[in-house]
Design a protein around this motif. Sequence first.
Motif, PDB file in Angstrom:
ATOM      1  N   LEU A  78       0.824  -1.190   0.309  1.00 49.12           N
ATOM      2  CA  LEU A  78      -0.284   0.115   0.334  1.00 49.12           C
ATOM      3  C   LEU A  78       1.108   1.114  -0.192  1.00 49.12           C
ATOM      4  CD1 LEU A  78      -2.590   0.985   0.067  1.00 49.12           C
ATOM      5  CD2 LEU A  78      -3.031   1.516   2.583  1.00 49.12           C
ATOM      6  N   GLN A  79       1.009   1.926  -0.840  1.00 48.32           N
ATOM      7  CA  GLN A  79       1.738   2.926  -1.463  1.00 48.32           C
ATOM      8  C   GLN A  79       1.051   4.829  -0.666  1.00 48.32           C
ATOM      9  OE1 GLN A  79       5.144   3.961  -2.069  1.00 48.32           O
ATOM     10  NE2 GLN A  79       4.445   5.910  -1.571  1.00 48.32           N
ATOM     11  N   MET A  80       1.335   5.298   0.466  1.00 47.53           N
ATOM     12  CA  MET A  80       0.577   6.277   0.453  1.00 47.53           C
ATOM     13  C   MET A  80       1.344   7.299   1.092  1.00 47.53           C
ATOM     14  SD  MET A  80      -1.086   4.046   4.755  1.00 47.53           S
ATOM     15  CE  MET A  80       1.044   4.130   5.225  1.00 47.53           C
ATOM     16  N   ASN A  81       0.155   8.240  -0.091  1.00 50.39           N
ATOM     17  CA  ASN A  81       0.638   9.954  -0.448  1.00 50.39           C
ATOM     18  C   ASN A  81       0.221  10.602   0.389  1.00 50.39           C
ATOM     19  OD1 ASN A  81       3.337   8.266  -2.264  1.00 50.39           O
ATOM     20  ND2 ASN A  81       2.236   8.482  -3.844  1.00 50.39           N
ATOM     21  N   SER A  82       0.505  11.869   0.248  1.00 47.54           N
ATOM     22  CA  SER A  82      -0.417  12.918   0.678  1.00 47.54           C
ATOM     23  C   SER A  82      -0.954  12.360   2.175  1.00 47.54           C
ATOM     24  CB  SER A  82      -1.273  13.657  -0.305  1.00 47.54           C
ATOM     25  OG  SER A  82      -0.378  13.582  -1.552  1.00 47.54           O
ATOM     26  N   LEU A  83      -0.553  12.107   3.070  1.00 48.88           N
ATOM     27  CA  LEU A  83      -0.645  11.723   4.481  1.00 48.88           C
ATOM     28  C   LEU A  83      -1.140  12.472   5.128  1.00 48.88           C
ATOM     29  CD1 LEU A  83       2.048   8.906   4.884  1.00 48.88           C
ATOM     30  CD2 LEU A  83      -0.457   9.205   4.436  1.00 48.88           C
ATOM     31  N   LYS A  84      -2.143  12.649   6.231  1.00 46.46           N
ATOM     32  CA  LYS A  84      -3.206  13.531   6.415  1.00 46.46           C
ATOM     33  C   LYS A  84      -3.098  13.067   7.592  1.00 46.46           C
ATOM     34  CE  LYS A  84      -6.506  14.702   2.828  1.00 46.46           C
ATOM     35  NZ  LYS A  84      -7.492  14.266   2.618  1.00 46.46           N
ATOM     36  N   PRO A  85      -3.432  13.665   8.915  1.00 49.37           N
ATOM     37  CA  PRO A  85      -3.061  13.494  10.664  1.00 49.37           C
ATOM     38  C   PRO A  85      -4.386  12.168  10.542  1.00 49.37           C
ATOM     39  CG  PRO A  85      -3.086  15.614   9.701  1.00 49.37           C
ATOM     40  CD  PRO A  85      -3.184  15.430   8.885  1.00 49.37           C
TER      41      PRO A  85
END
Length: 121
Positions: A78-85
């Motif tokens: 799972l590539q996770m970009n632009s992560l948010k709180p």
Amino acid sequence: QLEESGGGSVQAGGSLRLSCKASGFRYSNYGMGWFRQAPGKEREGIAAVNRDGTQTYDDSVKGRFTISRDTAKNILTLQMNSLKPEDSAMYYCAADREMFVHLPVSDSGVWGQGTQVTVSS
């Protein structure tokens, strides 16, 4: 058996890549998915790839997260970009005969132990 890795702490806007190594079953016969559970909230499906390669995503991660599977290595990523709180949670991978993002995992499904993702603002 499923074993997740790749979790950690990151600042908002950053990226992480989660991996899930499968063993003990015929990986190609199963759909695979990623789920997450934040404190005080129910576990939710966020991304799935079925046996035929069909991918489904929850709206909350669509366009930011990408699920992929390597059937030769029995690895789900799972590539996770632009992560948010609000992405902070324990992340789990699961395997089941059929896997779509909002389809409950059956009693015969397999779960990993989870990996923690923390996103700071």
